[in-house]
Design a protein around this motif. Structure first.
Motif, short mmCIF file in Angstrom:
data_model
loop_
_atom_site.label_atom_id
_atom_site.label_comp_id
_atom_site.label_asym_id
_atom_site.label_seq_id
_atom_site.Cartn_x
_atom_site.Cartn_y
_atom_site.Cartn_z
N ALA A 1 28.61 99.70 -14.78
CA ALA A 1 27.58 99.03 -15.63
C ALA A 1 27.42 97.55 -15.07
CB ALA A 1 27.83 99.18 -17.18
N ILE B 1 19.95 91.90 -12.21
CA ILE B 1 19.50 90.69 -12.24
C ILE B 1 19.36 89.83 -10.67
CG2 ILE B 1 20.55 88.50 -12.76
CD1 ILE B 1 22.05 89.77 -14.74
N VAL C 1 23.87 96.01 -13.55
CA VAL C 1 23.39 94.79 -14.31
C VAL C 1 22.96 93.66 -13.40
CG1 VAL C 1 23.63 93.10 -16.31
CG2 VAL C 1 24.07 95.39 -16.71
N THR C 2 24.35 93.14 -12.65
CA THR C 2 24.51 91.99 -11.51
C THR C 2 23.37 92.53 -10.55
OG1 THR C 2 26.81 91.77 -11.94
CG2 THR C 2 25.66 91.02 -10.07
#
Length: 426
Positions: free
Chosen positions: A62, A70, A66-67
């Protein structure tokens, strides 16, 4: 139950033997319980460890997602381009006339390997060749291909970028009208050189139109030598950022008309998608213009200034030149690549790609390893297509210039040398 002597009935309690048996049974079961408990505890411990590991992996995944999201968002927001939706690029597979097998261009002979990137070539009445090079020179080749061949730098005596805020020089499209050589420089604008006196003039500087020209590219001249039509690829991207212009999908290219005597400049057409090559038809009523970023040549009626015909091609076209007898030669330096077609429908994806790869990285994605030219008829229909499949002799061809004897000169914006081809065999 038993009677006592007194006649009363007494209830017997558990016998010692029964009690002992129960006790033995309980004791016999007890070791089994004590043995299973550690195993159960061990299993529960292992299960807990696996569960914990899965939770950690899920969290790491996760976090990674998310990284990544981003990073992609950052790349998109900070992209050097602002890609637009492109829905007018045709499927090359529909062009059945391109499905021919030949390697005609591989039979040419490469000359002048010391000349880097001779994009456009013109020949004078005495048989001398002229071309512009990556290093900023415009050269004259005397007796090309012969033992006494000589290469002369005709721009050695002056710097046509002198006084300009732009220091770069890259001569591109080149034409000859009587004794005057005209060329478009990708940074500076439109210039002329008298090939007899070697005197030069600036015809139109890049900053003499509004908005300023960002990437002047090619030109064509009327038969009386009084009018020049030339292209400006983009109002936004310059010569050094050509890949950004293409992947962005923007269409801000323009065509200008210049009166040679008065220097008056008129805008003929705007909103074009990377217009580089340009040619007048033989009637001089129409302009043929390459739109490299849309894989097509358009025909513009000069009286109405409307597009009257579109010719779909198997790749991004460059310079267009009249054939010796009839028709027109169209060079295709950047052939279609099916694996990249899907990106045109996704502007955000193109923004991200441009941000990650940069202009140099994008350039590496372009297929420049084939040689392709297309012959159009006088009525602007595809007549034939010719290949150097592996690019062994010619690749990234930017111009096919046919000589009076039927031979064809092939130029390239990246490959060194000029290819001399027997046009009669095509």
């Amino acid at each position: 139950m038993a009677k006592s002597r007194s006649g009363n009935v007494h209830r017997r309690g558990p016998s010692k033997s029964g009690s002992s048996a129960q006790k033995i049974t309980e004791e016999s079961e007890s070791p089994s319980r004590s043995k299973s408990s550690p195993q159960k505890i061990k299993k529960e411990s292992e299960s807990h460890k696996v569960s914990t590991l899965c939770q950690k992996l899920a969290f790491a995944l996760a976090l990674l997602v998310v990284t990544f999201a981003i990073c992609l968002t950052f790349a998109h927001v900070n992209s050097p381009i602002a890609a637009v939706s492109v829905n007018d690029i045709h499927d090359v597979r529909q062009l059945k006339w391109t499905n021919v097998e030949n390697n005609n261009l591989a039979h040419g002979r490469k000359l002048l390997n010391e000349l880097p990137g001779p994009e456009s070539i013109v020949v004078d009445e005495e048989g001398n060749w002229y071309t512009g090079l990556i290093d900023g020179r415009v050269v004259k080749i005397i007796k090309a291909g012969k033992e006494e061949q000589v290469v002369v730098d005709i721009t050695a005596s002056y710097d046509f970028a002198i006084g300009s805020k732009r220091k770069g020089k890259r001569p591109l499209g080149i034409r000859l009208s009587k004794s005057t050589l005209y060329f478009v420089d990708g940074y500076q604008g439109l210039f002329s050189i008298d090939i007899k006196t070697n005197q030069w003039k600036k015809i139109v500087g890049y900053d003499e139109v509004e908005p300023h020209m960002m990437f002047p590219d090619d030109l064509t001249i009327s038969s009386n030598g009084k009018t020049i039509y030339f292209t400006d690829v983009s109002e936004k991207w310059d010569y050094d950022n050509v890949t950004f212009s293409i992947i962005e999908g923007e269409c801000s290219g323009r065509i200008f008309k210049c009166d040679v005597q008065s220097k008056r400049i008129d805008l003929i057409y705007s909103g074009l998608c990377f217009p580089n090559g340009i040619e007048l038809d033989r009637s001089e009523n129409n302009l043929l213009v390459s739109e490299n970023a849309r894989r097509r040549v358009i025909v513009i009626d000069l009286e109405s200034r409307n597009i009257v015909k579109t010719i779909k091609l198997p790749g991004g076209p460059d310079n267009i030149r009249r054939a010796r007898n009839n028709g027109y030669w169209v060079a295709i330096p950047t052939p279609h690549h099916p694996t990249t077609d899907f990106i045109w429908a996704y502007p955000a994806l193109r923004n991200i790609i441009a941000s990650i790869l940069g202009r140099e990285g994008l350039f590496q994605l372009v297929d420049l390893n084939q040689g392709i030219i297309v012959k159009l008829t006088e009525t602007f229909e595809p007549e034939s297509i010719h290949y150097d499949v592996d690019g062994k002799v010619s690749k990234a061809i930017t111009e096919a210039s046919e000589l009076d004897n039927g031979e064809i000169l092939l130029g390239s914006f990246i490959q060194s040398g000029i290819v001399l081809l027997d046009g009669k065999s095509l």
